[in-house]
Enzyme design. Sequence first.
Site, PDB file in Angstrom:
ATOM      1  N   CYS A 267       0.817  -1.220   0.000  1.00 35.59           N
ATOM      2  CA  CYS A 267       0.000   0.000   0.000  1.00 35.59           C
ATOM      3  C   CYS A 267       0.847   1.265   0.000  1.00 35.59           C
ATOM      4  CB  CYS A 267      -0.957   0.000   1.193  1.00 35.59           C
ATOM      5  SG  CYS A 267      -2.062  -1.413   1.178  1.00 35.59           S
TER       6      CYS A 267
ATOM      7  N   CYS B 220     -13.791  -0.081   7.115  1.00 38.76           N
ATOM      8  CA  CYS B 220     -12.733  -0.667   6.292  1.00 38.76           C
ATOM      9  C   CYS B 220     -12.508   0.211   5.069  1.00 38.76           C
ATOM     10  CB  CYS B 220     -13.132  -2.058   5.817  1.00 38.76           C
ATOM     11  SG  CYS B 220     -13.415  -3.248   7.150  1.00 38.76           S
ATOM     12  N   SER B 221     -11.291   0.231   4.561  1.00 44.49           N
ATOM     13  CA  SER B 221     -11.016   1.015   3.361  1.00 44.49           C
ATOM     14  C   SER B 221     -11.846   0.492   2.200  1.00 44.49           C
ATOM     15  CB  SER B 221      -9.529   0.995   3.009  1.00 44.49           C
ATOM     16  OG  SER B 221      -9.036  -0.319   3.000  1.00 44.49           O
TER      17      SER B 221
ATOM     18  N   HIS C  66      -9.478   3.468  -1.592  1.00 45.27           N
ATOM     19  CA  HIS C  66      -8.090   3.014  -1.479  1.00 45.27           C
ATOM     20  C   HIS C  66      -7.683   2.205  -2.710  1.00 45.27           C
ATOM     21  CE1 HIS C  66      -4.356   1.740   0.107  1.00 45.27           C
ATOM     22  NE2 HIS C  66      -4.736   0.714   0.843  1.00 45.27           N
TER      23      HIS C  66
END
Lengths: 402, 133
Positions: free
Chosen positions: A82, A219-220, A349
């Site tokens: 990430c 959560c992303s 994301h």
Amino acid sequence: MAEDVWILGIHMTKFGKHPDKDTVDLAAEAALGALRDGGVTIHDIGVLAAGNLMNANAGIGQQLQKQIGQTGIPVYNVVNACATGATALRTVIMAVKAGEADMGLAVGVEKLAGAGLLAGGTRKEDGDTWTPSGRYGAVAPVDGRIGTETMPGVFAQVGMQYIHEHAYAGEPFELFARISEKNHAHSTLNPLAAYTKRFTLEEIMNDVMIAYPNTRPMCSANCDGAAAAVVVSGAKLKTLSLEQRRRAVKVSASVLTSDPWQEGCQVLPDVNTLTRRAAEQAYEQAGVGPEDLSLVELHDCFATAELVHYDNLKLCEPGGAADFFLSGATWRDGSTPVNVSGGLQSKGHPIAATGIANVWEICHHLRGEAGDRQIEGANVGLAHVIGLGSACGVHILEKAAA
Amino acid sequence: MAQVPLVDYLVLGDDPHLVAKACTSCGARFFDRRNACAACGSDAGFDEVPVAREGVLRSFTIVSMAAPGIPVPFVAGVVDCDGTSVRANIVNVEPTPEHVRLGMKVRLTTFPIGTDSAGTEAVGFGFEPMEEG
Ligand SMILES: [Zn+2]
């Protein structure tokens, strides 16, 4: 003396679903946008670094060149979980600092819409006979049998460990849900966010549980998107127009760390020590402290992660992240606004784009161009990402003096 | 019935326990096959050391969504076994936040996870609460 470096142009695509665009379309949109924003063309660029985690061996950098300009410059295809976008940016910054190029382009892109929740994939069937394999001599898949490999579960434990170590007396689930409430509220002002819906605390807590204490909105959000930045040396910038110099954003610190060994780090990833070290180095490089920051974009891949990074980035007293958050400090009208973009939980994301999109958000405020969500008078900002494995990128950015 | 441990750092028999590889130079502990020590860099070797069977739950999550084939919900956690961190499921407890507490004392337990075509039983491990509540 090492060159000072600046962001000359920067762009992010709308994050969300782009079914009609492929990875190269999105990368090209971001790259051309960044070049246009900086008032330059592909012919001005001396180095390109590009990242696309999900298709890392495809050579996104050269694929992009095939669409926007094959100028023969060196291309670095980077991958760092990430932190891939931050790594691409850092690669270009290093090249410019080293004097190998006076202008560079960094690009991160991902197509992730509909990819689920960064879960551990599909567990293999047990074999016909128990045969030890791998570094643990496992006779069968261990995900779900010896802990969890899902990202929501791993980061849930990261947050719960902090709660345990610092003896938080309140209800952890509600605390973490309130962090998510903040980021979703912030997202309503960001037209480029994948999700711009405000949630009540009850809605967040009553949503589908993924891995306690993370429910779905904590959560992303997997989505498509790209971001790109044009980096320029201070010497080159001096030769450019007044308008280019006015809008340029100074890169006061650019740091990348990996996780140093700590007891237990191979049992539960330690996302703290490398972030603390990156932050310390960044503050030192930039000559600023956490109290100087007008805003922070940090890696809230899960609500449970945001809490620990308040502490890791030294935004609060050691051990005081919960009190710091509950004081309202990290809301957009607080003393240290965090994730005014909506963060990964609502902005989204698209993995390799995230580490440049965070920098875009900061630059937008420092230039006074953030519209409805502008943090007034913003002059210094910090962008943080972490990729499990692990890699941590921290960039500190400052408004041009003139 | 013949038995085989789920992983090679689980020792079965009358006294089931986990074993770690301790760096002979710095004492750092690991559970996997090693090339050298990640803590100090030494490749002088490792000693097999038993890990305490009781410990304290340092962190946990209750996994409700997992890869297909993994029964949910289950409790995954990190147990501090006298200074050695161990990753494990927390078993023999209701998988709810009311029943799983940070800091609670837990102990190692083993259980069969299945029998293969040769009739060999694989045995896994977890940690269970030492007291009620
Ligand atoms: Zn060692």
